[in-house]
Design a protein around this motif. Sequence first.
Motif, PDB file in Angstrom:
ATOM      1  N   PRO A 306       0.746  -1.162  -0.115  1.00  0.00           N
ATOM      2  CA  PRO A 306      -0.050   0.128   0.036  1.00  0.00           C
ATOM      3  C   PRO A 306       0.827   1.330  -0.004  1.00  0.00           C
ATOM      4  CG  PRO A 306      -0.054  -1.029   2.094  1.00  0.00           C
ATOM      5  CD  PRO A 306       0.638  -1.966   1.219  1.00  0.00           C
ATOM      6  N   VAL A 307       0.251   2.378  -0.622  1.00  0.00           N
ATOM      7  CA  VAL A 307       1.096   3.487  -0.609  1.00  0.00           C
ATOM      8  C   VAL A 307       0.218   4.554   0.096  1.00  0.00           C
ATOM      9  CG1 VAL A 307       2.083   5.558  -2.095  1.00  0.00           C
ATOM     10  CG2 VAL A 307       1.936   3.161  -2.898  1.00  0.00           C
ATOM     11  N   ALA A 308       0.817   5.385   1.043  1.00  0.00           N
ATOM     12  CA  ALA A 308       0.222   6.299   2.038  1.00  0.00           C
ATOM     13  C   ALA A 308      -0.234   7.560   1.164  1.00  0.00           C
ATOM     14  CB  ALA A 308       0.913   6.358   3.290  1.00  0.00           C
ATOM     15  N   THR A 309       0.403   7.781   0.098  1.00  0.00           N
ATOM     16  CA  THR A 309       0.295   9.319  -0.633  1.00  0.00           C
ATOM     17  C   THR A 309      -0.532   9.041  -1.913  1.00  0.00           C
ATOM     18  OG1 THR A 309       2.421   9.099  -1.335  1.00  0.00           O
ATOM     19  CG2 THR A 309       2.268  10.351   0.666  1.00  0.00           C
ATOM     20  N   ALA A 310      -1.138   7.960  -2.036  1.00  0.00           N
ATOM     21  CA  ALA A 310      -2.224   8.006  -3.105  1.00  0.00           C
ATOM     22  C   ALA A 310      -3.213   9.014  -3.200  1.00  0.00           C
ATOM     23  CB  ALA A 310      -2.611   6.590  -3.303  1.00  0.00           C
ATOM     24  N   VAL A 311      -3.295   9.525  -4.402  1.00  0.00           N
ATOM     25  CA  VAL A 311      -4.490  10.765  -4.486  1.00  0.00           C
ATOM     26  C   VAL A 311      -5.808   9.992  -5.356  1.00  0.00           C
ATOM     27  CG1 VAL A 311      -2.585  12.530  -4.400  1.00  0.00           C
ATOM     28  CG2 VAL A 311      -3.467  11.771  -6.444  1.00  0.00           C
ATOM     29  N   ASN A 312      -5.651   8.957  -5.717  1.00  0.00           N
ATOM     30  CA  ASN A 312      -6.928   8.472  -6.321  1.00  0.00           C
ATOM     31  C   ASN A 312      -7.670   7.306  -5.458  1.00  0.00           C
ATOM     32  OD1 ASN A 312      -4.598   6.738  -6.841  1.00  0.00           O
ATOM     33  ND2 ASN A 312      -5.210   6.738  -9.257  1.00  0.00           N
ATOM     34  N   MET A 313      -6.977   6.248  -5.503  1.00  0.00           N
ATOM     35  CA  MET A 313      -7.864   5.240  -4.714  1.00  0.00           C
ATOM     36  C   MET A 313      -6.879   4.282  -4.253  1.00  0.00           C
ATOM     37  SD  MET A 313     -11.114   3.094  -5.832  1.00  0.00           S
ATOM     38  CE  MET A 313     -11.937   4.367  -6.110  1.00  0.00           C
ATOM     39  N   ALA A 314      -7.064   3.807  -2.716  1.00  0.00           N
ATOM     40  CA  ALA A 314      -6.232   2.754  -2.072  1.00  0.00           C
ATOM     41  C   ALA A 314      -6.716   1.418  -2.845  1.00  0.00           C
ATOM     42  CB  ALA A 314      -6.514   2.607  -0.708  1.00  0.00           C
ATOM     43  N   PRO A 315      -5.977   0.460  -2.909  1.00  0.00           N
ATOM     44  CA  PRO A 315      -6.103  -0.728  -3.569  1.00  0.00           C
ATOM     45  C   PRO A 315      -7.411  -1.550  -2.688  1.00  0.00           C
ATOM     46  CG  PRO A 315      -3.806  -0.626  -3.143  1.00  0.00           C
ATOM     47  CD  PRO A 315      -4.409   0.360  -2.453  1.00  0.00           C
ATOM     48  N   VAL A 316      -8.225  -2.318  -3.341  1.00  0.00           N
ATOM     49  CA  VAL A 316      -9.207  -2.986  -2.731  1.00  0.00           C
ATOM     50  C   VAL A 316      -9.430  -4.247  -3.859  1.00  0.00           C
ATOM     51  CG1 VAL A 316     -11.811  -2.863  -2.199  1.00  0.00           C
ATOM     52  CG2 VAL A 316     -10.385  -0.725  -1.905  1.00  0.00           C
ATOM     53  N   SER A 317     -10.028  -5.417  -3.193  1.00  0.00           N
ATOM     54  CA  SER A 317      -9.913  -6.602  -3.939  1.00  0.00           C
ATOM     55  C   SER A 317     -11.102  -6.534  -4.660  1.00  0.00           C
ATOM     56  CB  SER A 317     -10.374  -7.617  -2.807  1.00  0.00           C
ATOM     57  OG  SER A 317     -11.485  -7.502  -2.390  1.00  0.00           O
ATOM     58  N   PRO A 318     -10.923  -6.907  -5.689  1.00  0.00           N
ATOM     59  CA  PRO A 318     -11.972  -7.022  -6.999  1.00  0.00           C
ATOM     60  C   PRO A 318     -13.401  -7.307  -6.565  1.00  0.00           C
ATOM     61  CG  PRO A 318      -9.675  -7.996  -7.829  1.00  0.00           C
ATOM     62  CD  PRO A 318      -9.933  -7.921  -6.209  1.00  0.00           C
ATOM     63  N   GLN A 319     -13.391  -8.411  -5.687  1.00  0.00           N
ATOM     64  CA  GLN A 319     -14.837  -8.834  -5.208  1.00  0.00           C
ATOM     65  C   GLN A 319     -15.597  -7.808  -4.293  1.00  0.00           C
ATOM     66  OE1 GLN A 319     -11.927 -10.263  -4.605  1.00  0.00           O
ATOM     67  NE2 GLN A 319     -11.979 -12.132  -5.895  1.00  0.00           N
ATOM     68  N   VAL A 320     -14.615  -7.159  -3.396  1.00  0.00           N
ATOM     69  CA  VAL A 320     -15.405  -6.134  -2.795  1.00  0.00           C
ATOM     70  C   VAL A 320     -15.685  -4.827  -3.594  1.00  0.00           C
ATOM     71  CG1 VAL A 320     -14.912  -4.551  -0.636  1.00  0.00           C
ATOM     72  CG2 VAL A 320     -14.264  -6.801  -0.645  1.00  0.00           C
ATOM     73  N   MET A 321     -14.641  -4.519  -4.400  1.00  0.00           N
ATOM     74  CA  MET A 321     -14.901  -3.450  -5.288  1.00  0.00           C
ATOM     75  C   MET A 321     -16.176  -3.399  -6.245  1.00  0.00           C
ATOM     76  SD  MET A 321     -14.173  -0.385  -6.057  1.00  0.00           S
ATOM     77  CE  MET A 321     -12.496  -0.199  -5.429  1.00  0.00           C
ATOM     78  N   PRO A 376     -13.864  19.866   0.973  1.00  0.00           N
ATOM     79  CA  PRO A 376     -14.086  21.559   1.063  1.00  0.00           C
ATOM     80  C   PRO A 376     -13.249  22.379   1.681  1.00  0.00           C
ATOM     81  CG  PRO A 376     -16.161  20.153   1.088  1.00  0.00           C
ATOM     82  CD  PRO A 376     -14.939  19.308   1.464  1.00  0.00           C
ATOM     83  N   VAL A 377     -12.747  21.753   2.853  1.00  0.00           N
ATOM     84  CA  VAL A 377     -12.089  22.791   3.981  1.00  0.00           C
ATOM     85  C   VAL A 377     -10.575  22.498   4.233  1.00  0.00           C
ATOM     86  CG1 VAL A 377     -14.403  22.657   5.151  1.00  0.00           C
ATOM     87  CG2 VAL A 377     -12.616  20.940   6.036  1.00  0.00           C
ATOM     88  N   MET A 378     -10.010  21.533   3.360  1.00  0.00           N
ATOM     89  CA  MET A 378      -8.435  21.301   3.632  1.00  0.00           C
ATOM     90  C   MET A 378      -7.607  21.923   2.611  1.00  0.00           C
ATOM     91  SD  MET A 378      -8.083  19.243   6.515  1.00  0.00           S
ATOM     92  CE  MET A 378      -6.373  18.844   5.995  1.00  0.00           C
ATOM     93  N   GLU A 379      -6.483  22.439   3.211  1.00  0.00           N
ATOM     94  CA  GLU A 379      -5.477  23.166   2.267  1.00  0.00           C
ATOM     95  C   GLU A 379      -5.091  22.105   1.224  1.00  0.00           C
ATOM     96  OE1 GLU A 379      -1.500  25.777   2.566  1.00  0.00           O
ATOM     97  OE2 GLU A 379      -2.529  24.913   4.497  1.00  0.00           O
ATOM     98  N   ASN A 380      -4.829  21.071   1.553  1.00  0.00           N
ATOM     99  CA  ASN A 380      -4.031  20.015   0.738  1.00  0.00           C
ATOM    100  C   ASN A 380      -5.288  19.111   0.213  1.00  0.00           C
ATOM    101  OD1 ASN A 380      -1.535  20.871   0.738  1.00  0.00           O
ATOM    102  ND2 ASN A 380      -1.210  19.811   2.499  1.00  0.00           N
ATOM    103  N   GLU A 381      -5.224  18.373  -1.001  1.00  0.00           N
ATOM    104  CA  GLU A 381      -6.169  17.434  -1.448  1.00  0.00           C
ATOM    105  C   GLU A 381      -6.145  16.201  -0.465  1.00  0.00           C
ATOM    106  OE1 GLU A 381      -7.081  14.718  -5.854  1.00  0.00           O
ATOM    107  OE2 GLU A 381      -5.434  16.501  -5.496  1.00  0.00           O
ATOM    108  N   VAL A 382      -7.512  15.921  -0.207  1.00  0.00           N
ATOM    109  CA  VAL A 382      -7.901  14.855   0.598  1.00  0.00           C
ATOM    110  C   VAL A 382      -8.192  13.515  -0.348  1.00  0.00           C
ATOM    111  CG1 VAL A 382      -9.620  13.973   2.419  1.00  0.00           C
ATOM    112  CG2 VAL A 382      -8.902  16.231   2.115  1.00  0.00           C
ATOM    113  N   ASN A 383      -7.619  12.303  -0.088  1.00  0.00           N
ATOM    114  CA  ASN A 383      -7.833  11.315  -0.749  1.00  0.00           C
ATOM    115  C   ASN A 383      -8.206  10.036   0.050  1.00  0.00           C
ATOM    116  OD1 ASN A 383      -5.448   9.706  -0.137  1.00  0.00           O
ATOM    117  ND2 ASN A 383      -4.419  11.480  -1.050  1.00  0.00           N
ATOM    118  N   TYR A 384      -8.358   8.792  -0.784  1.00  0.00           N
ATOM    119  CA  TYR A 384      -8.684   7.604  -0.048  1.00  0.00           C
ATOM    120  C   TYR A 384      -7.977   7.328   1.253  1.00  0.00           C
ATOM    121  CZ  TYR A 384     -13.033   7.637  -3.036  1.00  0.00           C
ATOM    122  OH  TYR A 384     -14.282   7.739  -3.588  1.00  0.00           O
TER     123      TYR A 384
END
Length: 528
Positions: A306-321, A376-384
């Motif tokens: 896992p990567v702690a600074t991903a700005v799109n989406m954290a990995p999730v199993s295909p079944q759950v996704m 809407p309230v954070m200075e930096n982008e919030v991601n998953y």
Amino acid sequence: MKVLAADGISPKGIELLQKDFEVVVKDKLPAEELLEIIPDFDALIVRSASKVTAEVIARAEKLKIIGRAGVGVDNIDIPAATAKGIIVINSPGGNTIAATEHTMAMMLAMSRNIPIANETMHKGEWNRKKYVGVELRGKTLGVIGMGRIGSGVAKRAMAFDMNVLAYDPYINEERAKALGVKIATFDEVIENSDFITVHMPLTKDTKGMIAMEQMKKMKPGVRLVNCARGGIIDEADLAEALKQGIVAAAAIDVYTSEPPAEKGNPLLEAPNIVLTPHLGASTVEAQIGVSVDVAKGIIAALHGEPVATAVNMAPVSPQVMRVIAPYLTLAERLGGTVVGLADGPIESVEVTYNGEITEVNTGLLTTAVIKGLLNPVMENEVNYVNAPGLAKERGIKVSERKDRASEDFANLITVDVVAGGQKLSVQGTLFGTQGRIVRINDFRVDVDPHARILICPHINRPGVIGTVGTLLGGNGVNISAMQVGTTEEEGKNLMVLTVDNDIPAALLETVKALDGIFDAKLVNFYEI
């Protein structure tokens, strides 16, 4: 595996990557060449120069991750990368110290007239009396925005024996106490500070939030600093306030247009102002830091970690996704709706799941709620990935409940929030594949959260809804849909209007003042 490093990545980051992968370094990479060679690479690192467009991503046959050595990711087509399963990461913390220290440097340079004193010394002048400054000790610093950088500035200001007033709508007393600052309203900060520094994101709400109206309310001798985003302080109004002596001095590192136009930018002609060319992140250490951070993220991603600074989406199993994917946007917009209703800092969030969805891991959906609430309230982008940590930093307690039973819907998501001592609640479900908000507090509704919604509790009597519609229409705001929610409380309904245009703050206040309207809240999903 092969990694392409473009745009002058620090050698320290390159060295880390070379331990595990083949690294090709291409500084000042032309767009045509990037399109030509990208099919050969598993990872790409860029700074701000290279544009990672949808066309580049479409040609990237092997690409698994794109790393941005810095904070902003405007030069990367994130939706295109996400659609292709490519992780996008940045380095949000690598330049925090640099930006914090630059803010302090600007404050000191401004208060002691260092730039002009240096310039005149080089001209052979000796002006000790002309450039008498002011001390930081004993002064009140107003910090607008208490994210990582704002908090760092507050900490350093207290080391200078300054008193710190902090305005942040979403920080609670517990977090403020831990930081050693006093929470205040925006007006209190504006009216009672000797120095004011802004550390907010640039949104429709923060753009021009400090203009002539606010400057006229400030203390005589006030000094302003902006090392956050250009446009938060109105440039033309600031220049005029400096000329009139309403503001004693200013220090600006960021601009509405960068670089600012040589002619026509009012700040270039204003007196008593220190200007720097967006140097907040420009230190040797910061450039090394962002490169090393991104290199570590790429190493982790290419090793399947896992990567702690991903700005799109954290990995999730295909079944759950497959189960939760249709609910992600709905969950995010439920969070955005409830924060739009809040009048104070968020203290706690509880997300309840009912129905068949309880059979899978719903953790990512809860994260989506927090993402929508904080974005809407954070200075930096919030991601998953960073949303849970950001909520914890701000003292927001997050919990999740599941109940297989669901009386009215096959699946239901409920978001309950305590904000400023007030309890708020929204519910949502899917109708087919379309997300719908089905309850706002005690009112049953059926709202498509696809654009902007105006939420108005009102007296249940003839003419109230029509008055609002006429007012909005007369001001060029088109209403594309309307819902009236009912409740058991006699005489009170909830009007929810889907509008196609932004509603200026002044117009929103006019709506609130209408006879029969109890309140008016605009939720803008374009910013979530």
